[in-house]
Design a protein around this motif. Structure first.
Motif, PDB file in Angstrom:
ATOM      1  N   GLU A 176     -32.761  -3.930  12.707  1.00  0.00           N
ATOM      2  CA  GLU A 176     -34.204  -4.116  12.823  1.00  0.00           C
ATOM      3  C   GLU A 176     -34.800  -4.690  11.542  1.00  0.00           C
ATOM      4  O   GLU A 176     -34.326  -4.404  10.447  1.00  0.00           O
ATOM      5  CB  GLU A 176     -34.869  -2.776  13.153  1.00  0.00           C
ATOM      6  N   THR A 184     -40.913  -0.377   1.012  1.00  0.00           N
ATOM      7  CA  THR A 184     -39.585  -0.912   1.271  1.00  0.00           C
ATOM      8  C   THR A 184     -38.538   0.183   1.174  1.00  0.00           C
ATOM      9  O   THR A 184     -38.746   1.218   0.542  1.00  0.00           O
ATOM     10  CB  THR A 184     -39.225  -2.027   0.259  1.00  0.00           C
ATOM     11  N   ARG A 237     -37.163  -4.927   8.586  1.00  0.00           N
ATOM     12  CA  ARG A 237     -37.951  -3.989   7.791  1.00  0.00           C
ATOM     13  C   ARG A 237     -37.946  -4.461   6.352  1.00  0.00           C
ATOM     14  O   ARG A 237     -37.193  -5.366   5.985  1.00  0.00           O
ATOM     15  CB  ARG A 237     -37.354  -2.578   7.899  1.00  0.00           C
TER      16      ARG A 237
END
Ligand code: ZN
Length: 153
Positions: A116, A96, A118
């Motif tokens: 995006e 992460t 993620r």
């Protein structure tokens, strides 16, 4: 309690503490027995006379304190619940991106497709977390062990 002399495929010798030979075999086949030096799980049992744990000074305090606990390899500290938790947390941290205090904003932007998708982590207040959940944004509160914080930050 059985104390087994074990050796990994790299030749590291160590002792494993198990409730029985069966417990050892079970844990071994499940890949739960690993070398405390290199985490190798290709472990072989050396031929030696099994000893009984009579609570002598060599007995780990934990084993002595809870003899009824299911079999557990004592030497690989890696096998303790704490170690497993730390490892899981480490994996999360590795996968992460730390967005710090922008966590709530980033989570929201991702949810609405403004950025995006993620894996992110960061700090959010309880109010922010509740607001995110109310908006249907999945967040997972995760308490990171202090020991890991120190080594990672
Ligand atoms: Zn090893």
């Amino acid at each position: 309690m059985k104390v087994l002399d074990l050796r990994c495929s790299h030749g590291h010798g160590f002792e494993g503490w198990f409730a029985s030979n069966e417990a050892f075999e079970t844990q071994l086949s499940a890949g739960l027995v690993e070398c405390p030096v290199c985490a190798d799980t290709r472990i072989v049992k050396l031929l030696s006379a099994p000893r009984l744990n009579l609570g002598n000074a060599k007995a780990p305090a934990e084993a002595a304190a809870s003899p009824a606990e299911p079999a557990k390899a004592q030497v690989p500290a890696e096998q303790s619940p704490e170690a497993r938790w730390m490892r899981a947390v480490r994996e999360v941290l590795a996968k992460t991106e730390d967005v710090g205090e922008r966590f709530a904003d980033e989570a929201r932007r991702m949810h609405y497709g403004e950025t995006e998708e993620r894996g992110i982590r960061g700090q959010a207040t309880r109010e922010q977390t509740e607001a995110l959940l109310e908006e249907g944004i999945p967040v997972l509160p995760l308490a990171i062990p202090a020991a890991l914080k120190e080594t990672l930050q």
